[in-house]
Design a protein around this motif. Structure first.
Motif, PDB file in Angstrom:
ATOM      1  N   UNK A  29       0.711  -1.144   0.065  1.00 17.98           N
ATOM      2  CA  UNK A  29      -0.023   0.033   0.167  1.00 17.98           C
ATOM      3  C   UNK A  29       0.714   1.207   0.043  1.00 17.98           C
ATOM      4  N   UNK A  30       0.819   2.119  -0.965  1.00 18.79           N
ATOM      5  CA  UNK A  30       1.603   3.146  -1.024  1.00 18.79           C
ATOM      6  C   UNK A  30       0.991   4.505  -0.253  1.00 18.79           C
ATOM      7  N   UNK A  31       1.598   4.617   0.852  1.00 15.77           N
ATOM      8  CA  UNK A  31       1.089   5.726   1.878  1.00 15.77           C
ATOM      9  C   UNK A  31       1.751   6.984   1.130  1.00 15.77           C
ATOM     10  N   UNK A  32       3.060   6.920   0.563  1.00 18.59           N
ATOM     11  CA  UNK A  32       3.711   8.254   0.205  1.00 18.59           C
ATOM     12  C   UNK A  32       3.002   8.280  -1.473  1.00 18.59           C
ATOM     13  N   UNK A  33       1.903   8.567  -1.534  1.00 19.48           N
ATOM     14  CA  UNK A  33       1.245   8.510  -3.098  1.00 19.48           C
ATOM     15  C   UNK A  33       1.564   9.732  -3.793  1.00 19.48           C
ATOM     16  N   UNK A  34       1.952  10.751  -2.934  1.00 13.11           N
ATOM     17  CA  UNK A  34       2.575  12.089  -3.471  1.00 13.11           C
ATOM     18  C   UNK A  34       3.944  11.981  -4.183  1.00 13.11           C
ATOM     19  N   UNK A  35       4.650  10.701  -3.588  1.00 14.13           N
ATOM     20  CA  UNK A  35       6.025  10.589  -4.273  1.00 14.13           C
ATOM     21  C   UNK A  35       6.143   9.369  -5.340  1.00 14.13           C
ATOM     22  N   UNK A  36       4.560   8.985  -5.726  1.00  9.00           N
ATOM     23  CA  UNK A  36       4.448   7.892  -6.728  1.00  9.00           C
ATOM     24  C   UNK A  36       5.425   7.808  -7.808  1.00  9.00           C
ATOM     25  N   UNK A  37       5.465   9.001  -8.415  1.00  6.85           N
ATOM     26  CA  UNK A  37       6.562   8.843  -9.749  1.00  6.85           C
ATOM     27  C   UNK A  37       7.889   8.109  -9.178  1.00  6.85           C
ATOM     28  N   UNK A  38       8.327   8.858  -8.443  1.00  8.39           N
ATOM     29  CA  UNK A  38       9.829   8.470  -7.865  1.00  8.39           C
ATOM     30  C   UNK A  38       9.581   7.136  -7.412  1.00  8.39           C
ATOM     31  N   UNK A  39       8.786   6.818  -6.432  1.00  6.21           N
ATOM     32  CA  UNK A  39       8.763   5.435  -5.949  1.00  6.21           C
ATOM     33  C   UNK A  39       8.505   4.298  -6.801  1.00  6.21           C
ATOM     34  N   UNK A  40       7.586   4.604  -7.912  1.00  5.43           N
ATOM     35  CA  UNK A  40       7.376   3.200  -8.963  1.00  5.43           C
ATOM     36  C   UNK A  40       8.577   3.379  -9.764  1.00  5.43           C
ATOM     37  N   UNK A  41       9.443   4.458 -10.106  1.00  2.00           N
ATOM     38  CA  UNK A  41      10.582   4.193 -10.842  1.00  2.00           C
ATOM     39  C   UNK A  41      11.871   3.630 -10.067  1.00  2.00           C
ATOM     40  N   UNK A  42      11.905   3.887  -8.819  1.00  2.00           N
ATOM     41  CA  UNK A  42      12.799   3.343  -7.897  1.00  2.00           C
ATOM     42  C   UNK A  42      12.539   1.844  -7.606  1.00  2.00           C
ATOM     43  N   UNK A  43      11.122   1.521  -7.357  1.00  2.19           N
ATOM     44  CA  UNK A  43      10.769  -0.081  -7.101  1.00  2.19           C
ATOM     45  C   UNK A  43      10.435  -0.693  -8.266  1.00  2.19           C
ATOM     46  N   UNK A  44      11.322  -0.576  -9.596  1.00  2.00           N
ATOM     47  CA  UNK A  44      10.738  -1.555 -10.468  1.00  2.00           C
ATOM     48  C   UNK A  44      10.950  -3.130 -10.316  1.00  2.00           C
ATOM     49  N   UNK A  45      12.022  -3.292  -9.575  1.00  3.34           N
ATOM     50  CA  UNK A  45      12.170  -4.728  -9.277  1.00  3.34           C
ATOM     51  C   UNK A  45      11.032  -5.345  -8.396  1.00  3.34           C
ATOM     52  N   UNK A  46      10.491  -4.586  -7.615  1.00  2.86           N
ATOM     53  CA  UNK A  46       9.215  -5.018  -6.792  1.00  2.86           C
ATOM     54  C   UNK A  46       8.172  -5.696  -7.665  1.00  2.86           C
ATOM     55  N   UNK A  47       7.876  -4.617  -8.869  1.00  2.00           N
ATOM     56  CA  UNK A  47       6.810  -5.097  -9.819  1.00  2.00           C
ATOM     57  C   UNK A  47       7.302  -5.990 -10.606  1.00  2.00           C
ATOM     58  N   UNK A  48       8.462  -6.234 -10.957  1.00  2.00           N
ATOM     59  CA  UNK A  48       9.096  -6.995 -12.078  1.00  2.00           C
ATOM     60  C   UNK A  48       8.976  -8.552 -11.143  1.00  2.00           C
ATOM     61  N   UNK A  49       9.223  -8.558  -9.800  1.00  2.00           N
ATOM     62  CA  UNK A  49       9.201  -9.710  -9.259  1.00  2.00           C
ATOM     63  C   UNK A  49       7.554 -10.281  -8.954  1.00  2.00           C
ATOM     64  N   UNK A  50       6.564  -9.403  -9.370  1.00  2.41           N
ATOM     65  CA  UNK A  50       5.245  -9.887  -9.358  1.00  2.41           C
ATOM     66  C   UNK A  50       4.642  -9.114  -8.270  1.00  2.41           C
ATOM     67  N   UNK A  51       5.055  -8.253  -7.563  1.00  2.10           N
ATOM     68  CA  UNK A  51       4.624  -7.053  -6.617  1.00  2.10           C
ATOM     69  C   UNK A  51       3.568  -6.314  -7.213  1.00  2.10           C
TER      70      UNK A  51
END
Ligand code: TYD
Length: 392
Positions: A357-379
């Motif tokens: 759950x993304x509580x820092x939704x105001x930093x979404x662009x920066x975080x989605x970019x930084x956490x690519x490996x989370x989504x690549x692993x299926x998160x």
């Protein structure tokens, strides 16, 4: 409306402190006369801002560049004297004043929380460790003279007594000086139903109209505004001594937008309340469904905002295993009220939760970019602003 009993948003705690945790009723109200949206019960500022304050401004790359751009903008457009003096109310870890300090520009940051003030001092920034008010303004003027710019970011909305701020500014600001501050903007909160902007520190959620009304009593005019995308939608307000600057069209433009959205009407906040309840239900339904399916769900970023969401929705560690956060002072503690464990960022990186759950939704662009490996692993990410949804 009431969000119920709330703890202090940034009061991350140890197990031994659970039984003495401080709670207050988080109930915002709106005044149709002065147009102020504010929380009715305001915890004493000393309970919120002290030597263990948990919010450090320099946690996001985007915010660092935001403050540097802001400093350059002020330098270019608002510094008119050869020997300028800048005052920042609530300088936190020095993220803004750093720019001027490096250039040898005379400055002082006023910061009540000693731990963040020390970080700023270590960067060579001059800090006065106190709350800003009329008395502080008198002391600063005695030591440094009057200021070209008095500024504040995400601070003025934290200060219950706006009159002492206004009197202090009036006293300390040069005749041709500017008082510039930015804070989360009411119109954004209403449009996005981002009720998580409402917590103890945010005594006020300002609109253009409420800022005009609050400061005109002290002969300070709002002469310009600029929309900012920080903190999920903010507004920057430029004020001057009355009748020293022409009022720019930006003020008229946003006043009209506010009127069209009805931010001056009580009915708008009744509708807002209903939307908050819907969002709460939608988030709970989703988290309970995922739990039934045996999915592992964690939180990402233990923001102040998350305290309102978790406590209002009643989300505890049954639904959210832990929250990861990069701030050392928050780690290995528990979230205010709901007592969800706060883990280090490294824990999140090494873990493979199904959802975050993304509580820092105001930093979404920066975080989605930084956490690519989370989504690549299926998160998968869960967001709740503007709507509760899973980002596929
Ligand atoms: P922010 O939205 O500024 O918080 P607040 O609601 O308190 O104003 O986000 C800052 C918090 O989010 C801080 O605890 C650090 C955390 N954070 C992370 O853990 N990772 C990140 O990538 C970012 C940008 C923030």
């Amino acid at each position: 409306m009431s969000f119920g009993n709330m703890p202090i948003a940034n009061a991350f705690l140890e197990k031994s402190q659970f039984s003495t945790e401080y709670f207050f009723e988080l109930a915002p109200g709106f005044c149709e006369t002065c147009n102020m949206f504010q929380i009715i019960e305001q915890p004493n500022p000393e309970i919120m801002f002290h030597e263990n304050y948990a919010f450090f401004s320099s946690t996001s790359k985007k915010m660092k560049s935001h403050f540097e751009t802001m400093a350059m903008h002020y330098e270019k457009n608002f510094i008119k004297s050869d020997d300028p003096f800048i005052v920042e109310i609530g300088c936190n870890d020095g993220i803004f004043l750093e720019y001027f300090s490096k250039k040898g520009v005379q400055h002082v940051g006023v910061e009540p929380s000693q731990n963040v003030a020390s970080v700023a001092q270590k960067k060579g920034i001059k800090v006065k460790n106190s709350f800003f008010n009329e008395e502080t303004a008198i002391e600063i003027k005695k030591s440094y003279g009057k200021a070209d710019i008095i500024c504040a970011s995400n601070v003025i909305c934290h200060i219950p007594d706006l009159h002492t701020i206004a009197r202090g500014v009036k006293y300390l600001l040069k005749d041709e000086g500017a008082f510039i501050f930015e804070d989360p903007y009411l119109l954004d909160m209403v449009e996005k139903t981002s009720y998580d902007q409402i917590y103890d520190e945010h005594v006020y959620i300002f609109s253009i109209q409420s800022v005009i009304n609050a400061f005109k009593q002290h002969e300070l005019d709002l002469f310009h505004v600029e929309k900012q995308d920080t903190h999920g939608g903010s507004m920057r307000y430029y004020l001057c001594h009355s009748n020293t600057q022409p009022i720019q069209d930006s003020v008229k433009h946003f006043l009209l937008k506010e009127k069209n959205k009805g931010t001056h009407l009580l009915g708008t906040y009744h509708a807002f309340k209903t939307l908050c309840e819907q969002k709460k239900n939608n988030l709970l339904i989703l988290l309970e469904k995922l739990k039934k399916e045996g999915k592992r769900v964690v939180g990402y970023a233990a923001t102040s905002k998350s305290t309102t969401v978790l406590n209002y929705c009643g989300i505890n560690s049954n639904l959210l295993e832990y929250i990861s956060d990069t701030t050392p002072i928050k780690q290995d503690k528990y979230s205010p009220g709901m007592h969800i464990p706060i883990k280090s960022y490294e824990t999140f990186q090494q873990d493979n939760p199904d959802y975050a759950v993304l509580f820092a939704w105001n930093h979404a662009t920066e975080i989605f970019e930084k956490e690519r490996s989370f989504t690549e692993k299926g998160g998968k990410w869960i967001v709740f602003v503007p709507e509760v949804e899973i980002i596929e």
